[in-house]
Design an enzyme around this catalytic site. Sequence first.
Site, PDB file in Angstrom:
ATOM      1  N   THR A  81       0.824  -1.220   0.000  1.00  0.00           N
ATOM      2  CA  THR A  81       0.000   0.000   0.000  1.00  0.00           C
ATOM      3  C   THR A  81       0.857   1.270   0.000  1.00  0.00           C
ATOM      4  O   THR A  81       2.067   1.214   0.188  1.00  0.00           O
ATOM      5  CB  THR A  81      -0.903   0.027   1.244  1.00  0.00           C
ATOM      6  OG1 THR A  81      -0.071   0.086   2.420  1.00  0.00           O
ATOM      7  CG2 THR A  81      -1.793  -1.197   1.320  1.00  0.00           C
ATOM      8  N   ASP A  82       0.196   2.397  -0.192  1.00  0.00           N
ATOM      9  CA  ASP A  82       0.862   3.698  -0.142  1.00  0.00           C
ATOM     10  C   ASP A  82       0.051   4.646   0.734  1.00  0.00           C
ATOM     11  O   ASP A  82      -0.990   4.265   1.280  1.00  0.00           O
ATOM     12  CB  ASP A  82       1.060   4.253  -1.555  1.00  0.00           C
ATOM     13  CG  ASP A  82      -0.262   4.469  -2.302  1.00  0.00           C
ATOM     14  OD1 ASP A  82      -1.284   4.819  -1.665  1.00  0.00           O
ATOM     15  OD2 ASP A  82      -0.269   4.294  -3.524  1.00  0.00           O
ATOM     16  N   ALA A  83       0.533   5.876   0.874  1.00  0.00           N
ATOM     17  CA  ALA A  83      -0.077   6.828   1.805  1.00  0.00           C
ATOM     18  C   ALA A  83      -1.479   7.280   1.384  1.00  0.00           C
ATOM     19  O   ALA A  83      -2.157   7.970   2.137  1.00  0.00           O
ATOM     20  CB  ALA A  83       0.833   8.049   1.999  1.00  0.00           C
TER      21      ALA A  83
END
EC number: 3.1.2.28
Lengths: 149, 149, 149, 149
Positions: free
Chosen positions: D14-16
Amino acid sequence: MPFVYHRIVRFPDTDAAGVVYFANVLSICHEAYEASLGDMGINLKEFFTHPAVAFPIVHANVDFLRPIYCGDHLAVSLAPQKIGLEKFEITYEMRVNEVLAAKAMTRHVCIDASSRTKQDLPEAIIHWLDTKRRDTEEAERRKSREEIA
Amino acid sequence: MPFVYHRIVRFPDTDAAGVVYFANVLSICHEAYEASLGDMGINLKEFFTHPAVAFPIVHANVDFLRPIYCGDHLAVSLAPQKIGLEKFEITYEMRVNEVLAAKAMTRHVCIDASSRTKQDLPEAIIHWLDTKRRDTEEAERRKSREEIA
Amino acid sequence: MPFVYHRIVRFPDTDAAGVVYFANVLSICHEAYEASLGDMGINLKEFFTHPAVAFPIVHANVDFLRPIYCGDHLAVSLAPQKIGLEKFEITYEMRVNEVLAAKAMTRHVCIDASSRTKQDLPEAIIHWLDTKRRDTEEAERRKSREEIA
Amino acid sequence: MPFVYHRIVRFPDTDAAGVVYFANVLSICHEAYEASLGDMGINLKEFFTHPAVAFPIVHANVDFLRPIYCGDHLAVSLAPQKIGLEKFEITYEMRVNEVLAAKAMTRHVCIDASSRTKQDLPEAIIHWLDTKRRDTEEAERRKSREEIA
């Protein structure tokens, strides 16, 4: 002057908690190590791509002191040290706006890459270790002189 | 002057084939997009960390023309373009020593990050798109003038 | 029965030295932690995506005992332990064909995700810690009984 | 039966923005390709680690239809196809709870890994391509029969 690696935190470094993913902090330390080798004129392609002699990491540890965000400007200083005929350690300090955000260490052993048996550190790495050690000592002397003055 | 993102290829970008892992080429393009936004004064932390308005990628494609190795100096130029009230595209060219190594494209749609419904591009992004388009056109005019001369 | 996470090493886990990139070993340990939470019925999307309460890692360390290759079948066992009202640690053992390839540890602190201030571990995590501790103790008792017999 | 790769989305994917980072969707497709090769008895370590013959990706594209979250159960089906003596393509469909979340394609060319010159696809890959094509055709026939009935 001790070597400092500058790097802006990018979106792929982050995770769904909104900060840099913990293992990526170690990756950024590794980038600083690579930049330090490159700064000494070492050819990174030859050093890292199917090399005859390799320096795998046998131990790593990291302390996370503050969250690091996308867009943060990182300054990573590193201090490598020879710890035997076949081994060296690197300590890293990662700062955002002069504030310490993480500290890490990696321990590397020198091996023949095909047989994976230990071997003595080659000349180029000993030269890099000596140069960086002198840079670190010089920086510490300067700092302690400034504190006295 | 069109924006060019410079980046040295690092060991974590590579895979066991000894070259940059294919999906990481797209990640490096994304870094160039971030650097271009940052170059316009956009706050990357606010833009990318749990934002109110987001610009997810709905399509990406990439052509790999040459292998890219650890230590290579990359120059990534990018040309963003508005393609609708809620959409923009970015094309990327990645060069090593002035030789084209990869070409890519990402298409982004503007959404409200909590409802995930489409919405019009905000002012700051339209300004970035306009500025970069003018930079690209200017560069092309200069290039065609040089070719004539 | 203690929880074991099974995972095949994939090409993106590797680097140009031909083995798993060192920081990815910690990522695979984190996957084992997630799988262990999921095994207890914890909703991973809620737990990890912009949560109200988060468990950031404040320290990690890892020892690399053997190189790990693409295609290797990993078995990661983990033993979480409460070490305070707001903290827990997880130790990991990563095996390939029953041979220990890496050992790691992560220390987590419980925080309010918006203020980033420490807070007591919530009920669900204490339940997970208790259950996993009993599983580990049970496995050790069985093992020592087998050794006597 | 066509091959389906099952995979739970993990935090490092995942990412921010709270969802799977776009380039990681292509990485997960690559994992499905590896699993499909492994399913045919191909030795993945030999295939992917400094091999004599390699199959680098020369083009990739991906459409993102829905956000993918940490904890989601992915089912990735893939259909490889020979497109020349030295080339094949793989199309991928990634589903979460039977709903299409992403579609992708990778095009691979067969090369001698040291000279990086094109060469004909080896027997093992042609066998994999034939088997998977028959699986896909069989699945389509069954599906069309069910629709008629």
